[in-house]
Write a protein that holds these residues in place. Structure first.
Motif, PDB file in Angstrom:
ATOM      1  N   ALA A 144      15.517   0.306   5.339  1.00 31.21           N
ATOM      2  CA  ALA A 144      16.914   0.097   5.742  1.00 31.21           C
ATOM      3  C   ALA A 144      17.067  -0.500   7.004  1.00 31.21           C
ATOM      4  O   ALA A 144      17.779  -1.480   7.085  1.00 31.21           O
ATOM      5  N   GLU A 145      16.381   0.100   8.154  1.00 30.85           N
ATOM      6  CA  GLU A 145      16.678  -0.251   9.043  1.00 30.85           C
ATOM      7  C   GLU A 145      15.950  -1.499   9.435  1.00 30.85           C
ATOM      8  O   GLU A 145      16.312  -2.612  10.027  1.00 30.85           O
ATOM      9  N   ARG A 146      14.629  -1.647   9.054  1.00 27.42           N
ATOM     10  CA  ARG A 146      13.757  -2.875   9.162  1.00 27.42           C
ATOM     11  C   ARG A 146      14.595  -4.003   8.550  1.00 27.42           C
ATOM     12  O   ARG A 146      14.577  -5.003   9.107  1.00 27.42           O
ATOM     13  N   LEU A 147      15.114  -3.944   7.575  1.00 26.64           N
ATOM     14  CA  LEU A 147      15.763  -5.149   6.768  1.00 26.64           C
ATOM     15  C   LEU A 147      17.346  -5.130   7.256  1.00 26.64           C
ATOM     16  O   LEU A 147      18.005  -6.084   6.522  1.00 26.64           O
ATOM     17  N   ALA A 148      17.913  -4.262   7.844  1.00 26.58           N
ATOM     18  CA  ALA A 148      19.376  -4.248   8.236  1.00 26.58           C
ATOM     19  C   ALA A 148      20.219  -4.408   7.011  1.00 26.58           C
ATOM     20  O   ALA A 148      20.944  -5.115   6.780  1.00 26.58           O
ATOM     21  N   THR A 149      19.845  -3.393   6.281  1.00 26.01           N
ATOM     22  CA  THR A 149      20.245  -3.261   4.772  1.00 26.01           C
ATOM     23  C   THR A 149      20.748  -1.786   4.292  1.00 26.01           C
ATOM     24  O   THR A 149      19.941  -0.887   5.082  1.00 26.01           O
ATOM     25  N   PRO A 150      21.997  -1.515   4.001  1.00 30.87           N
ATOM     26  CA  PRO A 150      22.371  -0.189   3.826  1.00 30.87           C
ATOM     27  C   PRO A 150      21.239   0.748   2.888  1.00 30.87           C
ATOM     28  O   PRO A 150      20.534   0.044   1.853  1.00 30.87           O
ATOM     29  N   LEU A 151      21.069   1.750   3.236  1.00 27.10           N
ATOM     30  CA  LEU A 151      20.165   2.760   2.516  1.00 27.10           C
ATOM     31  C   LEU A 151      20.246   2.841   0.932  1.00 27.10           C
ATOM     32  O   LEU A 151      19.467   2.715   0.405  1.00 27.10           O
ATOM     33  N   GLY A 152      21.641   2.876   0.543  1.00 27.78           N
ATOM     34  CA  GLY A 152      21.843   2.991  -0.979  1.00 27.78           C
ATOM     35  C   GLY A 152      21.233   1.501  -1.649  1.00 27.78           C
ATOM     36  O   GLY A 152      20.578   1.679  -2.566  1.00 27.78           O
ATOM     37  N   THR A 153      21.534   0.595  -0.968  1.00 30.23           N
ATOM     38  CA  THR A 153      21.020  -0.663  -1.469  1.00 30.23           C
ATOM     39  C   THR A 153      19.474  -0.849  -1.648  1.00 30.23           C
ATOM     40  O   THR A 153      18.798  -1.253  -2.441  1.00 30.23           O
ATOM     41  N   VAL A 154      18.720  -0.191  -0.451  1.00 31.64           N
ATOM     42  CA  VAL A 154      17.455  -0.235  -0.566  1.00 31.64           C
ATOM     43  C   VAL A 154      16.947   0.532  -1.642  1.00 31.64           C
ATOM     44  O   VAL A 154      15.854   0.169  -2.391  1.00 31.64           O
ATOM     45  N   LYS A 155      17.174   1.807  -1.664  1.00 33.80           N
ATOM     46  CA  LYS A 155      16.977   2.863  -2.813  1.00 33.80           C
ATOM     47  C   LYS A 155      17.138   2.051  -4.329  1.00 33.80           C
ATOM     48  O   LYS A 155      16.271   2.082  -5.241  1.00 33.80           O
ATOM     49  N   SER A 156      18.476   1.461  -4.438  1.00 36.36           N
ATOM     50  CA  SER A 156      18.620   0.773  -5.541  1.00 36.36           C
ATOM     51  C   SER A 156      17.642  -0.515  -6.044  1.00 36.36           C
ATOM     52  O   SER A 156      17.170  -0.589  -6.876  1.00 36.36           O
ATOM     53  N   TRP A 157      17.376  -1.242  -4.847  1.00 35.43           N
ATOM     54  CA  TRP A 157      16.541  -2.201  -4.951  1.00 35.43           C
ATOM     55  C   TRP A 157      15.023  -1.917  -5.378  1.00 35.43           C
ATOM     56  O   TRP A 157      14.236  -2.312  -6.361  1.00 35.43           O
ATOM     57  N   ILE A 158      14.581  -0.720  -4.863  1.00 34.13           N
ATOM     58  CA  ILE A 158      13.332  -0.178  -5.120  1.00 34.13           C
ATOM     59  C   ILE A 158      13.274   0.146  -6.482  1.00 34.13           C
ATOM     60  O   ILE A 158      12.132  -0.084  -7.424  1.00 34.13           O
ATOM     61  N   ARG A 159      14.182   1.055  -6.954  1.00 37.93           N
ATOM     62  CA  ARG A 159      14.211   1.704  -8.202  1.00 37.93           C
ATOM     63  C   ARG A 159      14.229   0.594  -9.356  1.00 37.93           C
ATOM     64  O   ARG A 159      13.486   0.349 -10.185  1.00 37.93           O
ATOM     65  N   ARG A 160      15.091  -0.539  -9.164  1.00 39.38           N
ATOM     66  CA  ARG A 160      15.151  -1.450 -10.127  1.00 39.38           C
ATOM     67  C   ARG A 160      13.961  -2.584 -10.102  1.00 39.38           C
ATOM     68  O   ARG A 160      13.573  -2.916 -11.019  1.00 39.38           O
ATOM     69  N   SER A 161      13.351  -2.605  -8.674  1.00 41.93           N
ATOM     70  CA  SER A 161      12.088  -3.443  -8.790  1.00 41.93           C
ATOM     71  C   SER A 161      10.819  -2.833  -9.506  1.00 41.93           C
ATOM     72  O   SER A 161      10.191  -3.373 -10.256  1.00 41.93           O
ATOM     73  N   LEU A 162      10.719  -1.349  -9.407  1.00 39.40           N
ATOM     74  CA  LEU A 162       9.576  -0.742  -9.899  1.00 39.40           C
ATOM     75  C   LEU A 162       9.902  -0.897 -11.455  1.00 39.40           C
ATOM     76  O   LEU A 162       8.891  -1.170 -12.145  1.00 39.40           O
ATOM     77  N   ALA A 163      11.103  -0.747 -12.000  1.00 38.95           N
ATOM     78  CA  ALA A 163      11.606  -0.912 -13.532  1.00 38.95           C
ATOM     79  C   ALA A 163      11.046  -2.319 -13.967  1.00 38.95           C
ATOM     80  O   ALA A 163      10.456  -2.301 -14.922  1.00 38.95           O
ATOM     81  N   SER A 164      11.307  -3.620 -12.945  1.00 38.82           N
ATOM     82  CA  SER A 164      11.016  -4.663 -13.432  1.00 38.82           C
ATOM     83  C   SER A 164       9.350  -4.910 -13.419  1.00 38.82           C
ATOM     84  O   SER A 164       8.840  -5.484 -14.350  1.00 38.82           O
ATOM     85  N   LEU A 165       8.852  -4.398 -12.363  1.00 39.51           N
ATOM     86  CA  LEU A 165       7.199  -4.601 -12.030  1.00 39.51           C
ATOM     87  C   LEU A 165       6.482  -3.569 -13.583  1.00 39.51           C
ATOM     88  O   LEU A 165       5.694  -4.242 -14.124  1.00 39.51           O
ATOM     89  N   LYS A 166       7.174  -2.558 -14.065  1.00 43.31           N
ATOM     90  CA  LYS A 166       6.616  -1.732 -15.141  1.00 43.31           C
ATOM     91  C   LYS A 166       6.795  -2.804 -16.315  1.00 43.31           C
ATOM     92  O   LYS A 166       5.929  -2.744 -17.022  1.00 43.31           O
ATOM     93  N   ASP A 167       7.789  -3.469 -16.586  1.00 39.39           N
ATOM     94  CA  ASP A 167       7.858  -4.188 -17.824  1.00 39.39           C
ATOM     95  C   ASP A 167       7.126  -5.420 -17.583  1.00 39.39           C
ATOM     96  O   ASP A 167       6.721  -5.564 -18.359  1.00 39.39           O
ATOM     97  N   CYS A 168       7.053  -6.171 -16.380  1.00 38.61           N
ATOM     98  CA  CYS A 168       6.244  -7.383 -16.374  1.00 38.61           C
ATOM     99  C   CYS A 168       4.742  -6.767 -16.526  1.00 38.61           C
ATOM    100  O   CYS A 168       3.881  -7.737 -17.118  1.00 38.61           O
ATOM    101  N   LEU A 169       4.354  -5.558 -16.274  1.00 36.70           N
ATOM    102  CA  LEU A 169       3.008  -5.376 -16.330  1.00 36.70           C
ATOM    103  C   LEU A 169       2.381  -4.728 -17.604  1.00 36.70           C
ATOM    104  O   LEU A 169       1.062  -4.432 -17.758  1.00 36.70           O
ATOM    105  N   ALA A 170       3.479  -4.281 -18.362  1.00 33.79           N
ATOM    106  CA  ALA A 170       3.243  -3.772 -19.731  1.00 33.79           C
ATOM    107  C   ALA A 170       2.633  -4.734 -20.726  1.00 33.79           C
ATOM    108  O   ALA A 170       2.762  -5.770 -20.773  1.00 33.79           O
TER     109      ALA A 170
END
Length: 184
Positions: free
Chosen positions: A158-184
């Motif tokens: 969050a600090e490195r990307l100057a993005t709110p912590l909640g947004t970073v956590k949400s992006w990671i969670r959603r991105s992992l779900a997307s990656l899981k679907d893509c790799l399935a």
């Protein structure tokens, strides 16, 4: 050129480790050891410490394989998470590594040298992962890479990307779900 070998069954290997079957730990190490060492090395940035982290992580994999729950995620993901957490602990508290020599782990260093000869499985996995990562928005991809390759905490990202912590956590969670679907 795709390999004609069947894909490695990480879940079966973990379940065999849980039953105390030593060959399974060796098979896991032979198949993933050098890539897991790379994960540890990217986080701790010192080869000797990364090797210690990997040793400690494989001891944890061996002793805690029975805690793997297939309904919560993939076996391969579980293994990489164990290594990642061991590396992060080593960075946060360098004196925390507790290395124990066991017969199961003694043969692993020889197995690492043997595993370095085959790249076909890794190339296939890497190509698929790269393709799926490219589908993510640039900022979301950066969050995933910082978290799982560089070993940054959510707060550091969050600090490195100057993005709110909640947004970073949400992006990671959603991105992992997307990656899981893509790799399935």
């Amino acid at each position: 050129m795709p390999s004609s070998r069947p894909p490695f069954d990480h879940e079966a290997a973990l379940l065999a480790c849980a039953r105390g079957e030593r060959f399974a730990l060796r098979a896991l190490y032979e198949h993933e050891g050098r890539w897991l060492l790379g994960v540890a090395l990217r986080i701790v940035r010192d080869r000797a410490v990364a090797e210690d982290v990997l040793h400690d992580a494989f001891l944890q994999i061996w002793s805690r394989a029975d805690s793997f729950e297939p309904s919560l995620g993939s076996a391969r993901g579980w293994i990489y998470t164990v290594v990642r957490h061991a590396a992060l602990k080593a960075v946060r508290d360098p004196g925390r590594l507790q290395l124990v020599d066991t017969p199961e782990l003694a043969a692993l260093s020889d197995a690492q040298q043997a595993s370095e000869a085959t790249d076909a499985d890794r190339d296939l996995d890497t190509d698929s992962l790269e393709r799926c990562l490219q589908r993510l928005d640039e900022a979301r991809r950066a969050c995933v890479v910082h978290a799982f390759v560089d070993g940054y905490t959510h707060e550091q990202i969050a600090e490195r990307l100057a993005t709110p912590l909640g947004t970073v956590k949400s992006w990671i969670r959603r991105s992992l779900a997307s990656l899981k679907d893509c790799l399935a």
